[in-house]
Write a protein that holds these residues in place. Structure first.
Motif, PDB file in Angstrom:
ATOM      1  N   PRO A  37       0.815  -1.226   0.000  1.00 11.36           N
ATOM      2  CA  PRO A  37       0.000   0.000   0.000  1.00 11.36           C
ATOM      3  C   PRO A  37       0.845   1.272   0.000  1.00 11.36           C
ATOM      4  CG  PRO A  37      -0.969  -1.609   1.457  1.00 11.36           C
ATOM      5  CD  PRO A  37       0.342  -2.180   1.018  1.00 11.36           C
ATOM      6  N   PHE A  38       1.942   1.277   0.758  1.00 17.47           N
ATOM      7  CA  PHE A  38       2.805   2.455   0.757  1.00 17.47           C
ATOM      8  C   PHE A  38       3.464   2.642  -0.608  1.00 17.47           C
ATOM      9  CE2 PHE A  38       3.353   1.464   5.483  1.00 17.47           C
ATOM     10  CZ  PHE A  38       2.359   2.360   5.851  1.00 17.47           C
ATOM     11  N   MET A  39       3.913   1.531  -1.200  1.00 17.67           N
ATOM     12  CA  MET A  39       4.595   1.617  -2.500  1.00 17.67           C
ATOM     13  C   MET A  39       3.644   2.017  -3.618  1.00 17.67           C
ATOM     14  SD  MET A  39       6.917  -1.794  -2.214  1.00 17.67           S
ATOM     15  CE  MET A  39       7.879  -2.086  -0.726  1.00 17.67           C
ATOM     16  N   ALA A  40       2.364   1.743  -3.423  1.00  9.65           N
ATOM     17  CA  ALA A  40       1.378   2.038  -4.473  1.00  9.65           C
ATOM     18  C   ALA A  40       0.915   3.483  -4.462  1.00  9.65           C
ATOM     19  CB  ALA A  40       0.172   1.116  -4.305  1.00  9.65           C
ATOM     20  N   THR A  41       1.379   4.273  -3.503  1.00  7.77           N
ATOM     21  CA  THR A  41       0.868   5.643  -3.395  1.00  7.77           C
ATOM     22  C   THR A  41       1.118   6.461  -4.658  1.00  7.77           C
ATOM     23  OG1 THR A  41       2.909   6.260  -2.248  1.00  7.77           O
ATOM     24  CG2 THR A  41       0.997   5.711  -0.882  1.00  7.77           C
ATOM     25  N   VAL A  86      -4.944  11.850 -10.733  1.00 11.94           N
ATOM     26  CA  VAL A  86      -4.669  12.949 -11.657  1.00 11.94           C
ATOM     27  C   VAL A  86      -5.289  12.669 -13.017  1.00 11.94           C
ATOM     28  CG1 VAL A  86      -2.839  14.176 -12.898  1.00 11.94           C
ATOM     29  CG2 VAL A  86      -2.591  13.707 -10.456  1.00 11.94           C
ATOM     30  N   LYS A  87      -5.215  11.406 -13.467  1.00 12.53           N
ATOM     31  CA  LYS A  87      -5.827  11.040 -14.752  1.00 12.53           C
ATOM     32  C   LYS A  87      -7.340  11.228 -14.741  1.00 12.53           C
ATOM     33  CE  LYS A  87      -2.383   7.742 -16.457  1.00 12.53           C
ATOM     34  NZ  LYS A  87      -2.132   6.321 -16.816  1.00 12.53           N
ATOM     35  N   LYS A  88      -7.914  11.193 -13.548  1.00 11.65           N
ATOM     36  CA  LYS A  88      -9.362  11.410 -13.413  1.00 11.65           C
ATOM     37  C   LYS A  88      -9.696  12.886 -13.219  1.00 11.65           C
ATOM     38  CE  LYS A  88     -10.743   7.036 -13.329  1.00 11.65           C
ATOM     39  NZ  LYS A  88     -11.746   6.446 -14.241  1.00 11.65           N
ATOM     40  N   GLY A  89      -8.695  13.760 -13.331  1.00 11.32           N
ATOM     41  CA  GLY A  89      -8.928  15.196 -13.215  1.00 11.32           C
ATOM     42  C   GLY A  89      -8.516  15.784 -11.901  1.00 11.32           C
ATOM     43  N   GLY A  90      -7.903  15.013 -10.995  1.00  9.72           N
ATOM     44  CA  GLY A  90      -7.512  15.506  -9.689  1.00  9.72           C
ATOM     45  C   GLY A  90      -6.262  16.359  -9.734  1.00  9.72           C
ATOM     46  N   ASN A  91      -6.002  17.080  -8.616  1.00  7.96           N
ATOM     47  CA  ASN A  91      -4.830  17.926  -8.488  1.00  7.96           C
ATOM     48  C   ASN A  91      -3.714  17.135  -7.822  1.00  7.96           C
ATOM     49  OD1 ASN A  91      -3.164  19.812  -6.592  1.00  7.96           O
ATOM     50  ND2 ASN A  91      -3.969  21.179  -8.170  1.00  7.96           N
ATOM     51  N   HIS A  97      -1.462  14.352  -3.229  1.00  6.89           N
ATOM     52  CA  HIS A  97      -0.269  13.992  -2.465  1.00  6.89           C
ATOM     53  C   HIS A  97      -0.483  14.243  -0.977  1.00  6.89           C
ATOM     54  CE1 HIS A  97       3.783  14.477  -0.737  1.00  6.89           C
ATOM     55  NE2 HIS A  97       4.214  13.665  -1.715  1.00  6.89           N
ATOM     56  N   GLU A  98      -1.070  15.397  -0.643  1.00  9.89           N
ATOM     57  CA  GLU A  98      -1.315  15.727   0.749  1.00  9.89           C
ATOM     58  C   GLU A  98      -2.339  14.789   1.382  1.00  9.89           C
ATOM     59  OE1 GLU A  98      -1.097  17.532   4.466  1.00  9.89           O
ATOM     60  OE2 GLU A  98       0.263  17.487   2.733  1.00  9.89           O
ATOM     61  N   GLU A  99      -3.400  14.487   0.634  1.00  3.85           N
ATOM     62  CA  GLU A  99      -4.426  13.577   1.153  1.00  3.85           C
ATOM     63  C   GLU A  99      -3.835  12.204   1.480  1.00  3.85           C
ATOM     64  OE1 GLU A  99      -7.645  13.926   1.792  1.00  3.85           O
ATOM     65  OE2 GLU A  99      -8.022  15.960   1.052  1.00  3.85           O
ATOM     66  N   ILE A 100      -3.032  11.701   0.560  1.00  2.00           N
ATOM     67  CA  ILE A 100      -2.498  10.352   0.758  1.00  2.00           C
ATOM     68  C   ILE A 100      -1.348  10.351   1.766  1.00  2.00           C
ATOM     69  CG2 ILE A 100      -0.653  10.157  -1.005  1.00  2.00           C
ATOM     70  CD1 ILE A 100      -2.147   7.523  -1.867  1.00  2.00           C
ATOM     71  N   ARG A 101      -0.647  11.489   1.893  1.00  2.00           N
ATOM     72  CA  ARG A 101       0.404  11.596   2.912  1.00  2.00           C
ATOM     73  C   ARG A 101      -0.180  11.465   4.313  1.00  2.00           C
ATOM     74  NH1 ARG A 101       2.556  14.945   6.497  1.00  2.00           N
ATOM     75  NH2 ARG A 101       0.914  16.498   6.131  1.00  2.00           N
ATOM     76  N   VAL A 102      -1.292  12.147   4.548  1.00  2.00           N
ATOM     77  CA  VAL A 102      -1.939  12.105   5.861  1.00  2.00           C
ATOM     78  C   VAL A 102      -2.406  10.696   6.178  1.00  2.00           C
ATOM     79  CG1 VAL A 102      -3.913  12.916   7.205  1.00  2.00           C
ATOM     80  CG2 VAL A 102      -2.605  14.523   5.798  1.00  2.00           C
ATOM     81  N   LEU A 103      -3.048  10.047   5.211  1.00  2.87           N
ATOM     82  CA  LEU A 103      -3.547   8.693   5.434  1.00  2.87           C
ATOM     83  C   LEU A 103      -2.395   7.707   5.643  1.00  2.87           C
ATOM     84  CD1 LEU A 103      -6.449   8.467   2.803  1.00  2.87           C
ATOM     85  CD2 LEU A 103      -6.589   9.034   5.236  1.00  2.87           C
ATOM     86  N   SER A 104      -1.299   7.895   4.904  1.00  2.84           N
ATOM     87  CA  SER A 104      -0.139   7.001   5.027  1.00  2.84           C
ATOM     88  C   SER A 104       0.471   7.090   6.412  1.00  2.84           C
ATOM     89  CB  SER A 104       0.922   7.354   3.978  1.00  2.84           C
ATOM     90  OG  SER A 104       0.450   7.143   2.673  1.00  2.84           O
TER      91      SER A 104
END
Length: 483
Positions: free
Chosen positions: A375-379, A387-392, A397-404
């Protein structure tokens, strides 16, 4: 005297193969000396030394193998004369009396001692190369079998990007392949000391042939041919240069580094319970802890490999202190260092063959370790998918950093499983890629070209290197360890 009351080298008493032990035995050495005396006599007779009769040659041919009486006589004579070569000249003369007057004609002791060493070193390299080819072949089959099986990679022994079990093993094969090349080069570079006389000037042979330089050169060439060498070294002192020993032992020490690294890697994987060396039905891992399955074979490989790597220092020091045309402080040292190097390398190869023939892989344990870290490597893959779906990118990066960090804290402080993916599935921000998460977490998408690299490596590098050993590799047999 009581049994077992004297020190025995464990190299020969416990571990070494019969063929390598025999090669460095007194019997092989002294038979080789007698063959060299025979070759010298044949060549001298061919070049016109009339004092050497056909009967003398035949007498020598008929007594090349030493009897118990020959050994007894030689031992007693050496005790009296303190000279091993003259002791065996004496013993040979007794058993082949018609040749007594011409044995060792024109030669110095190093004619037999050094030339015999070179013959034995060459033959010992051949034994190692055959065994090393078998080890490489066996491990290569393991690489091919597991080239597609993803496994957690490690740098600094910390979890890193995935590789495959076969790709990791191919790194071991590549080191051994270089050892095969290096030992082959060292063997092919071994020449013959030849007939060079007491200080390497061939003065005694020039006198024997009454000043005929061409016959002296022809003698040197002919004895080399009879002894199985294409040529002899162009110049020597009384001995062949001890730099030759350095060249040979450096390749064997380098092999020791390869095997230590391989066995150390396996010991780490055994500790992780991902791979296991062979463990016999009645084998005991610990006298106290009955459940233990210690990697004793790999530990022995590491232990002996360390010894193997130290022997080059002896050869370097010996080579550096050979005064002028020679000094005798090399003799006792080389009697220990050279045989031990080949005996140790032989033992290491036997153990590696046994290990690789019986390696056990535990895919479920490997997969569990992957799922703990993937899961960490897949971030990064998840960020790209968002991003491909239109995200920033920065916001993702910040969202997934907090969850990680939240998931990592649970793993480290509470001993829980990695729940990063569950957190992502519960976070509305990532809803756009929820249905892609299984695909994004497929371990096979993280192994890059590992399978293709293994296939190409085996086909383009290993296969050609093993081609000269195809007859050896056809001899399939299970490698047993004596103890």
């Amino acid at each position: 005297m009581p049994i077992n009351d004297k020190y025995e080298s464990p190299l020969t008493a416990r571990y070494a193969s019969p063929e390598m032990s025999n090669l460095f035995s007194p019997a092989t050495k002294f038979v080789t000396w007698r063959k060299l005396w025979l070759h010298l006599a044949i060549a001298e007779k061919e070049l016109g030394i009339n004092d050497i009769s056909d009967d003398a040659i035949e007498d020598m041919k008929g007594h090349l193998v030493l009897t118990e009486e020959d050994f007894r006589v030689a031992t007693e004579e050496e005790r009296r004369r303190r000279h091993d070569v003259m002791a065996h000249v004496h013993a040979f003369a007794i058993t082949a009396p018609r040749a007594a007057g011409i044995i060792h004609l024109g030669a110095t002791s190093c004619y037999v001692t050094d030339n015999a060493d070179l013959i034995i070193l060459r033959d010992a390299c051949n034994l190692l190369l055959d065994k090393l080819a078998r080890v490489i072949d066996t491990l290569s089959k393991f690489c091919a079998e597991y080239k597609d099986l993803p496994t957690l990679g490690f740098t600094h022994f910390q979890p890193a990007q995935l590789t495959t079990v076969g790709k990791r093993a191919s790194l071991w094969v590549q080191d051994l392949l270089w050892d095969l090349r290096n030992i082959t080069r060292a063997r092919d570079d071994i020449g013959f000391r030849g007939v060079k006389g007491t200080t390497g000037t061939q003065a005694s042979f020039l006198a024997l042939f009454e000043g005929d330089h061409e016959k002296v050169e022809a003698l040197d060439k002919r004895v080399a041919e009879l002894s199985g060498f294409a040529s002899s070294y162009p110049v020597t002192g009384q001995t062949y240069s001890r730099k030759i020993d350095v060249d040979i032992l450096s390749t064997i020490a380098s092999f020791g580094a390869s095997t230590h690294k391989t066995a150390s890697d396996l010991r780490l994987l055994v500790s992780l319970k991902e791979i296991e060396e062979p463990f016999e039905k009645d084998q005991i891992g610990s006298s106290a802890m009955a459940y233990k399955r210690n990697p004793m074979r790999c530990e022995r490989v590491c232990s002996l490999s360390r010894h193997l790597m130290t022997l080059i220092q002896n050869a370097l020091m010996t080579s550096s202190v050979q005064w002028l045309e020679r000094t005798l402080d090399d003799s006792a040292n080389r009697r220990v260092t050279l045989p031990e190097a080949f005996l140790t390398a032989d033992i290491v190869l036997t153990h590696l063959q046994n290990i690789f023939e019986g390696l056990v892989v535990y895919p479920k344990v490997i997969f569990r370790h992957i799922t703990q870290e993937l899961p960490f490597m897949a971030t990064e893959n998840i960020i790209i998918a968002v991003v491909k779906k239109g995200g920033n990118r920065q916001q993702c990066h910040e969202e997934i950093r907090v969850l990680s960090h939240q998931a990592a804290r649970r793993v480290k402080e509470d001993g829980c499983e990695n729940d990063l993916i569950e957190r992502i599935k519960k976070t509305e921000y990532f809803k756009c890629i929820w249905d892609e998460l299984d695909q994004l977490l497929d371990p096979k998408t993280f192994i890059g070209r590992a399978p293709q690299q293994v296939e190409k490596f085996l086909e383009e590098h290993v296969k050609p290197a093993l081609e000269p050993y195809k007859d050896v590799l056809r001899e399939r047999k299970v490698t047993e360890l004596s103890v």
